[in-house]
Design an enzyme around this catalytic site. Structure first.
Site, PDB file in Angstrom:
ATOM      1  CB  CYS A  76      -1.008  -0.033   1.147  1.00 40.17           C
ATOM      2  SG  CYS A  76      -2.348   1.179   0.945  1.00 40.17           S
ATOM      3  CG  HIS A 178      -4.258  -3.433   2.464  1.00 44.10           C
ATOM      4  ND1 HIS A 178      -3.322  -2.995   3.376  1.00 44.10           N
ATOM      5  CD2 HIS A 178      -4.843  -2.326   1.974  1.00 44.10           C
ATOM      6  CE1 HIS A 178      -3.352  -1.680   3.442  1.00 44.10           C
ATOM      7  NE2 HIS A 178      -4.262  -1.249   2.591  1.00 44.10           N
ATOM      8  CD  GLU A 180      -2.301  -6.167   4.937  1.00 44.42           C
ATOM      9  OE1 GLU A 180      -2.482  -4.969   5.225  1.00 44.42           O
ATOM     10  OE2 GLU A 180      -1.693  -6.524   3.901  1.00 44.42           O
TER      11      GLU A 180
END
Length: 196
Positions: A76, A178, A180
């Site tokens: 990001c 992202h 994650e």
């Protein structure tokens, strides 16, 4: 083992939770000397690119990051830090990949920020996307994007216009989404990074 650059500009908890889920070992990097303890590096980041760059300078880690020859992944805002320049704060970045970070034009893109799930087109046989199908969906939250350039774009996304969902040059990699927060595909990408 993965070292996470801890410069006060990242949502580190969600990243470490994802690394825990896939069984990858990691530690925090607070000083330049600690970089040598790890064989690959992640630069996380959320928020304002200009402010994140200021924090990175304050940490004293900039020269060491620019000199790295081991694999580095920016996530990001961490990806935007790899570029030459960001319109967010009109700030110079690390200048590791010769691209610019620009603001979405709401006339083209519609609602800004670009938030939610969007598919990416894998542009090349990049090791970051091994075992990940083309047009897989990842989770995005951003108002600024990195310009599309065939030389450095590893995956493309379209939101009003094409932009770089992932970039790479030499040992430096970046993803705008992202991983994650992107389910199994994001976890696979983190596993891929651990073997580059």
């Amino acid at each position: 083992m993965i070292g996470i650059i801890n410069y006060g500009a990242g949502n580190i908890f969600s990243l470490t939770a994802a690394l825990d889920r896939v069984g990858l070992s990691y530690g925090m990097i607070n000083t330049a000397e600690e970089i040598d303890l790890y064989d690959r590096i992640i630069i996380p980041g959320v928020g304002h690119a200009g402010a994140a760059m200021d924090k990175l300078h304050e940490s004293g880690l900039v020269p060491s990051i620019k000199a790295l020859r081991k694999p580095v992944l920016g996530i990001c805002v961490g990806m935007q830090l790899l570029t030459d320049f960001s319109e967010e704060g009109n700030a110079e970045m690390l200048k590791l990949i010769p691209l610019k970070t620009l603001h979405f034009d709401s006339k083209k893109a519609g609602k800004v920020p670009h938030m939610g799930w969007n598919s990416v087109s894998i542009q090349e046989n990049n090791p970051l996307f091994a075992h990940i199908q083309n047009q897989t969906y990842f989770y995005f939250v951003h108002s600024y994007f990195i310009e599309f350039d065939d030389r450095y774009t590893a995956a493309k996304c379209v939101y009003g216009q094409p932009f770089s969902a992932a970039i790479s040059k030499d040992n430096f990699f970046g993803v705008q989404f992202h991983p994650e927060k992107s389910g199994k595909a994001g976890e696979q990408l983190l596993l891929n990074f651990s073997t580059i």
